[in-house]
Design a protein around this motif. Sequence first.
Motif, PDB file in Angstrom:
ATOM      1  N   VAL A   1      -2.238  -3.977  -4.327  1.00  0.00           N
ATOM      2  CA  VAL A   1      -1.287  -4.780  -3.557  1.00  0.00           C
ATOM      3  C   VAL A   1      -1.192  -4.125  -2.313  1.00  0.00           C
ATOM      4  O   VAL A   1      -0.892  -2.927  -2.300  1.00  0.00           O
ATOM      5  CB  VAL A   1       0.034  -5.125  -4.316  1.00  0.00           C
ATOM      6  CG1 VAL A   1       1.060  -6.111  -3.328  1.00  0.00           C
ATOM      7  CG2 VAL A   1      -0.381  -5.730  -5.577  1.00  0.00           C
ATOM      8  N   HIS A   2      -1.136  -4.726  -1.136  1.00  0.00           N
ATOM      9  CA  HIS A   2      -1.082  -4.170   0.311  1.00  0.00           C
ATOM     10  C   HIS A   2       0.116  -3.394   0.439  1.00  0.00           C
ATOM     11  O   HIS A   2       1.322  -3.953  -0.244  1.00  0.00           O
ATOM     12  CB  HIS A   2      -1.122  -5.437   1.319  1.00  0.00           C
ATOM     13  CG  HIS A   2      -1.071  -4.796   2.692  1.00  0.00           C
ATOM     14  ND1 HIS A   2      -0.008  -4.323   3.164  1.00  0.00           N
ATOM     15  CD2 HIS A   2      -2.458  -4.409   3.256  1.00  0.00           C
ATOM     16  CE1 HIS A   2      -0.412  -3.972   4.536  1.00  0.00           C
ATOM     17  NE2 HIS A   2      -1.834  -3.812   4.497  1.00  0.00           N
TER      18      HIS A   2
ATOM     19  N   GLN B   1       2.596  -2.871   2.651  1.00  0.00           N
ATOM     20  CA  GLN B   1       3.628  -3.154   3.644  1.00  0.00           C
ATOM     21  C   GLN B   1       3.751  -4.810   3.224  1.00  0.00           C
ATOM     22  O   GLN B   1       4.429  -5.260   3.815  1.00  0.00           O
ATOM     23  CB  GLN B   1       3.275  -3.014   5.036  1.00  0.00           C
ATOM     24  CG  GLN B   1       3.564  -1.539   5.540  1.00  0.00           C
ATOM     25  CD  GLN B   1       2.484  -0.649   5.151  1.00  0.00           C
ATOM     26  OE1 GLN B   1       1.437  -1.070   5.153  1.00  0.00           O
ATOM     27  NE2 GLN B   1       2.879   0.472   4.836  1.00  0.00           N
ATOM     28  N   ASP B   2       2.810  -5.462   2.631  1.00  0.00           N
ATOM     29  CA  ASP B   2       3.038  -7.056   2.254  1.00  0.00           C
ATOM     30  C   ASP B   2       2.637  -7.181   0.785  1.00  0.00           C
ATOM     31  O   ASP B   2       1.632  -7.210   0.440  1.00  0.00           O
ATOM     32  CB  ASP B   2       1.742  -7.660   3.238  1.00  0.00           C
ATOM     33  CG  ASP B   2       2.168  -9.237   3.146  1.00  0.00           C
ATOM     34  OD1 ASP B   2       2.952  -9.695   2.375  1.00  0.00           O
ATOM     35  OD2 ASP B   2       1.346  -9.960   4.033  1.00  0.00           O
ATOM     36  N   ARG B   3       3.763  -7.470   0.088  1.00  0.00           N
ATOM     37  CA  ARG B   3       3.821  -7.495  -1.162  1.00  0.00           C
ATOM     38  C   ARG B   3       3.112  -8.780  -1.709  1.00  0.00           C
ATOM     39  O   ARG B   3       3.033  -9.299  -2.937  1.00  0.00           O
ATOM     40  CB  ARG B   3       4.983  -7.519  -2.007  1.00  0.00           C
ATOM     41  CG  ARG B   3       5.656  -6.018  -1.595  1.00  0.00           C
ATOM     42  CD  ARG B   3       5.004  -4.621  -2.081  1.00  0.00           C
ATOM     43  NE  ARG B   3       4.769  -4.658  -3.407  1.00  0.00           N
ATOM     44  CZ  ARG B   3       4.109  -3.896  -4.161  1.00  0.00           C
ATOM     45  NH1 ARG B   3       3.291  -3.061  -3.489  1.00  0.00           N
ATOM     46  NH2 ARG B   3       4.049  -3.670  -5.448  1.00  0.00           N
ATOM     47  N   ASP B   4       2.619  -9.595  -0.731  1.00  0.00           N
ATOM     48  CA  ASP B   4       2.364 -11.209  -1.117  1.00  0.00           C
ATOM     49  C   ASP B   4       0.796 -10.974  -0.751  1.00  0.00           C
ATOM     50  O   ASP B   4       0.227 -12.130  -0.973  1.00  0.00           O
ATOM     51  CB  ASP B   4       2.990 -12.131  -0.161  1.00  0.00           C
ATOM     52  CG  ASP B   4       4.436 -12.555  -0.515  1.00  0.00           C
ATOM     53  OD1 ASP B   4       4.649 -12.291  -1.593  1.00  0.00           O
ATOM     54  OD2 ASP B   4       4.829 -12.842   0.552  1.00  0.00           O
TER      55      ASP B   4
ATOM     56  N   GLY C   1       5.713 -12.755  -4.818  1.00  0.00           N
ATOM     57  CA  GLY C   1       4.541 -11.446  -4.628  1.00  0.00           C
ATOM     58  C   GLY C   1       3.416 -11.477  -5.761  1.00  0.00           C
ATOM     59  O   GLY C   1       3.792 -12.311  -6.500  1.00  0.00           O
TER      60      GLY C   1
END
Length: 106
Positions: free
Chosen positions: A35-36, A38-41, A95
């Motif tokens: 998972v990225h 800074q971006d949990r989506d 997320g």
Amino acid sequence: MSKGMLAAVAVGLVVGNMEPPAVAAATVLRCDTYVHAQDRDLGIASCTNPTGQTWKFRAVVVCGRAPDVVGEWVTLAPGASGESRGYCGGIFTSGVGAVGVDERVV
């Protein structure tokens, strides 16, 4: 053996010899999924092709309460590396819950 037992054994033998599904977890490519930071989506699959054949793969992202998504297909020549991404969107997303890989020989 009763007729019912024979029928159950016959069904078990037929089911046991069926072809596996086309979609499978990464077993040939060498992949890292994550998972990225800074971006949990955003779910990411990064793969390398260690074989002598061309393969394609895509990220398969589980999105919690939102619909799951798949990333774009990425084709890898022998020795090549690439990345596929899937984004969990919508108002119901909680997320990325998991990231998997769908791989197929070309």
